[in-house]
Design a protein around this motif. Structure first.
Motif, PDB file in Angstrom:
ATOM      1  N   LEU A 118      -8.524  21.047  45.955  1.00 17.29           N
ATOM      2  CA  LEU A 118      -7.304  20.535  45.322  1.00 17.29           C
ATOM      3  C   LEU A 118      -7.346  19.023  45.455  1.00 17.29           C
ATOM      4  O   LEU A 118      -7.374  18.490  46.572  1.00 17.29           O
ATOM      5  CB  LEU A 118      -6.051  21.109  45.997  1.00 17.29           C
ATOM      6  CG  LEU A 118      -4.713  20.624  45.429  1.00 17.29           C
ATOM      7  CD1 LEU A 118      -4.540  21.086  43.974  1.00 17.29           C
ATOM      8  CD2 LEU A 118      -3.543  21.119  46.286  1.00 17.29           C
ATOM      9  N   PHE A 119      -7.346  18.316  44.320  1.00 17.65           N
ATOM     10  CA  PHE A 119      -7.654  16.882  44.314  1.00 17.65           C
ATOM     11  C   PHE A 119      -6.594  16.099  43.549  1.00 17.65           C
ATOM     12  O   PHE A 119      -6.158  16.498  42.466  1.00 17.65           O
ATOM     13  CB  PHE A 119      -9.024  16.671  43.663  1.00 17.65           C
ATOM     14  CG  PHE A 119      -9.496  15.248  43.614  1.00 17.65           C
ATOM     15  CD1 PHE A 119      -9.972  14.615  44.748  1.00 17.65           C
ATOM     16  CD2 PHE A 119      -9.476  14.542  42.413  1.00 17.65           C
ATOM     17  CE1 PHE A 119     -10.427  13.293  44.693  1.00 17.65           C
ATOM     18  CE2 PHE A 119      -9.924  13.228  42.344  1.00 17.65           C
ATOM     19  CZ  PHE A 119     -10.405  12.607  43.488  1.00 17.65           C
ATOM     20  N   ARG A 170      -8.864  24.026  36.890  1.00 19.65           N
ATOM     21  CA  ARG A 170      -7.501  24.194  36.370  1.00 19.65           C
ATOM     22  C   ARG A 170      -6.621  23.023  36.793  1.00 19.65           C
ATOM     23  O   ARG A 170      -6.947  22.284  37.735  1.00 19.65           O
ATOM     24  CB  ARG A 170      -6.888  25.522  36.821  1.00 19.65           C
ATOM     25  CG  ARG A 170      -6.724  25.678  38.311  1.00 19.65           C
ATOM     26  CD  ARG A 170      -6.125  27.020  38.703  1.00 19.65           C
ATOM     27  NE  ARG A 170      -4.679  27.058  38.489  1.00 19.65           N
ATOM     28  CZ  ARG A 170      -3.849  27.814  39.181  1.00 19.65           C
ATOM     29  NH1 ARG A 170      -4.310  28.616  40.150  1.00 19.65           N
ATOM     30  NH2 ARG A 170      -2.569  27.810  38.940  1.00 19.65           N
ATOM     31  N   ILE A 171      -5.524  22.883  36.087  1.00 16.03           N
ATOM     32  CA  ILE A 171      -4.499  21.880  36.405  1.00 16.03           C
ATOM     33  C   ILE A 171      -3.403  22.555  37.211  1.00 16.03           C
ATOM     34  O   ILE A 171      -2.957  23.657  36.872  1.00 16.03           O
ATOM     35  CB  ILE A 171      -3.931  21.259  35.115  1.00 16.03           C
ATOM     36  CG1 ILE A 171      -5.003  20.390  34.434  1.00 16.03           C
ATOM     37  CG2 ILE A 171      -2.678  20.436  35.407  1.00 16.03           C
ATOM     38  CD1 ILE A 171      -4.612  19.924  33.045  1.00 16.03           C
ATOM     39  N   THR A 199      -4.302  17.863  40.505  1.00 19.00           N
ATOM     40  CA  THR A 199      -2.858  17.703  40.512  1.00 19.00           C
ATOM     41  C   THR A 199      -2.529  16.219  40.590  1.00 19.00           C
ATOM     42  O   THR A 199      -3.423  15.362  40.527  1.00 19.00           O
ATOM     43  CB  THR A 199      -2.231  18.488  41.691  1.00 19.00           C
ATOM     44  OG1 THR A 199      -0.812  18.514  41.546  1.00 19.00           O
ATOM     45  CG2 THR A 199      -2.603  17.886  43.032  1.00 19.00           C
ATOM     46  N   SER A 200      -1.251  15.886  40.714  1.00 17.26           N
ATOM     47  CA  SER A 200      -0.837  14.494  40.862  1.00 17.26           C
ATOM     48  C   SER A 200       0.333  14.438  41.836  1.00 17.26           C
ATOM     49  O   SER A 200       0.793  15.468  42.347  1.00 17.26           O
ATOM     50  CB  SER A 200      -0.455  13.891  39.505  1.00 17.26           C
ATOM     51  OG  SER A 200      -0.340  12.471  39.621  1.00 17.26           O
ATOM     52  N   LEU A 253      -7.730  13.746  35.334  1.00 21.30           N
ATOM     53  CA  LEU A 253      -8.731  14.193  36.305  1.00 21.30           C
ATOM     54  C   LEU A 253      -9.467  15.427  35.782  1.00 21.30           C
ATOM     55  O   LEU A 253     -10.698  15.538  35.889  1.00 21.30           O
ATOM     56  CB  LEU A 253      -8.063  14.500  37.652  1.00 21.30           C
ATOM     57  CG  LEU A 253      -7.348  13.334  38.347  1.00 21.30           C
ATOM     58  CD1 LEU A 253      -6.582  13.839  39.562  1.00 21.30           C
ATOM     59  CD2 LEU A 253      -8.332  12.244  38.749  1.00 21.30           C
ATOM     60  N   TYR A 254      -8.708  16.349  35.219  1.00 24.19           N
ATOM     61  CA  TYR A 254      -9.270  17.591  34.660  1.00 24.19           C
ATOM     62  C   TYR A 254     -10.305  17.282  33.584  1.00 24.19           C
ATOM     63  O   TYR A 254     -11.368  17.914  33.533  1.00 24.19           O
ATOM     64  CB  TYR A 254      -8.117  18.422  34.092  1.00 24.19           C
ATOM     65  CG  TYR A 254      -8.517  19.730  33.446  1.00 24.19           C
ATOM     66  CD1 TYR A 254      -8.575  20.906  34.192  1.00 24.19           C
ATOM     67  CD2 TYR A 254      -8.802  19.802  32.080  1.00 24.19           C
ATOM     68  CE1 TYR A 254      -8.920  22.123  33.599  1.00 24.19           C
ATOM     69  CE2 TYR A 254      -9.146  20.995  31.482  1.00 24.19           C
ATOM     70  CZ  TYR A 254      -9.207  22.154  32.245  1.00 24.19           C
ATOM     71  OH  TYR A 254      -9.551  23.349  31.650  1.00 24.19           O
TER      72      TYR A 254
END
Length: 428
Positions: A339-340, A388-389, A365-366, A378-379
């Protein structure tokens, strides 16, 4: 107008973020002059470098505290304002923050009127200096934010400087080459003040050495003047090694994870020996016990065990490479999930490319920060087959903790700001 609550301080500091990062020392020097130069009455150790600053500082803080010293530490970034300023590893209280900002408000207003407004970070640095002065700490550990030469922490006249390493980060401010960045980091070197240097390339070491020679600063270099030997994982899965220098050979074990922490600990060990030889009361036993007891939140920190969730602030390419090495060392046969979230001004393309090669599934994610990159961006950079987002990392983690795979590890990584926000979510 006088501030009454910590929320008013938050709002005030947030309003300064629009000023961005402001290189130079004019504003911090004006604030120091206003308060009668409290920095001149403090004993500093100044730490710069691309990676490892926070861990090296944590090692130093623990040993110095265990040796009986009152230790102030200023580090960044943090999810909680109070955590920037610590004395003997205890964060400042909200009342003191409000009091400090009210004391500083007249000089901040004056600089604003002169069209030389101090940034949020400059205000934090000044708050830290005042706090440590008023609390009469014995030693202050100050972490440079970015670079060194033009960083507002560089008002410091320390008894010791440390440059942990040189990597490509903050390139829009510091330059696109290792040599340009080394020139900025070398700016913390002061006349006649010893410098401890970690792993560096020969071309960047030449730049650091030239600056040190110009300042007549003794240079103590990793792999030249001190080193580590017999590095291994012991029966308790702890990093153990033999620290070696001209006069010392010290067996050390760490609870901090990763081979990079061996290097950070060796830098701290060398720094502590220099301080010991210059008259500070530090025993070899203090060094061994303190290094072993040191922990640093958000640095390959196992925050959950069933399922396994690891928090790691791999916020640049070198950090990602180190994180991957540590994952492969400790979890060679596990399924690996990512998870980034990261700042948009980081080298995201090569960072994501490296992680694509290692993780079985990648998720983007953000988080709430003006520099945070969108999850969608990022995706798009990832070429992973399973990606995935994650619109809400909070909802995702809540669900994962309930129903996650006990045979997998989830690594939550990216910006240090993001890691600290996630950590607050876990421990609150």
């Amino acid at each position: 107008m006088k501030m009454e609550t910590i929320q008013e301080v938050y709002n005030f500091l947030q309003s300064r973020r629009q000023l961005g990062i402001k290189p130079g020392l004019s504003r911090i020097e004006a604030m120091l002059d206003y308060f009668g130069q409290p920095d001149k009455k403090l004993t500093f150790i100044h730490i710069a470098g691309t990676n490892g600053k926070g861990s090296t500082l944590a090692f130093l803080s623990q040993v110095l505290k265990d040796s009986g010293y009152k230790v102030g530490a200023f580090t960044s970034p943090h999810a909680l304002l109070q955590d920037h300023f610590q004395i003997n590893q205890q964060s400042i209280d909200s009342y003191s923050i409000v009091h400090l900002v009210n004391l500083m408000k007249p000089i901040i207003d004056l600089l604003d009127q002169k069209n030389n407004p101090p940034s949020e970070f400059e205000i934090l640095v000044m708050m830290a200096t005042l706090h440590f002065y008023y609390e009469k700490v014995d030693i202050v550990l100050f972490e440079a934010a970015m670079g060194g030469r033009e960083d507002c922490t560089n008002f410091i006249n320390p008894i010791l400087t440390i440059i942990t390493n040189i990597g490509l980060d903050h390139v829009e401010f510091l330059g696109n080459s290792y040599e340009e960045i080394a020139k900025h980091k070398a700016g913390i070197i002061k006349k006649d003040v010893p410098l401890v240097v970690g792993e560096t390339k020969s071309e960047t070491m030449a730049i650091i050495k030239a600056e040190a020679d110009d300042k007549a600063a003794p240079v103590i270099q990793y792999q030249k003047d001190f080193s580590v030997k017999c590095t291994q994982l012991n029966a308790e899965m702890e990093e153990s090694f033999l620290f070696h220098s001209n006069n010392y050979s010290i067996p050390i074990s760490l609870t901090m994870k990763g081979k990079h922490q061996v290097i950070n600990a060796s830098l701290a060990c060398m720094a502590l020996i220099i301080l010991k030889e210059r008259g500070l009361t530090i025993s070899i036993k203090n060094i061994q016990h303190g290094l072993y007891r040191t922990s640093h939140p958000g640095r390959f920190e196992v925050i959950s065990r069933k399922p396994t969730v690891i928090l790691d602030g791999a916020h640049n390419l070198e950090g990602v490479i180190t994180m991957i090495q540590t994952i492969n060392e400790y979890y060679p046969n596990h399924k690996k999930l990512l998870l980034f979230a990261a700042f948009k001004d980081k080298p995201l393309d090569p960072m994501i490319k490296r992680m694509d090669e290692v993780f079985d599934k990648v998720m983007y994610t953000s988080f709430h920060h003006p520099r945070a990159e969108r999850a969608e961006a990022l995706y798009q950079l990832s070429h992973h087959n399973v990606k995935r987002i994650i619109p809400s990392w909070e909802n995702f983690l809540q669900e994962y903790i309930k129903n996650g795979d006990d045979e997998a590890i989830l690594c939550v990584t990216g910006s240090l700001n993001f890691i600290q926000v996630v950590r607050t979510y876990f421990v609150s």
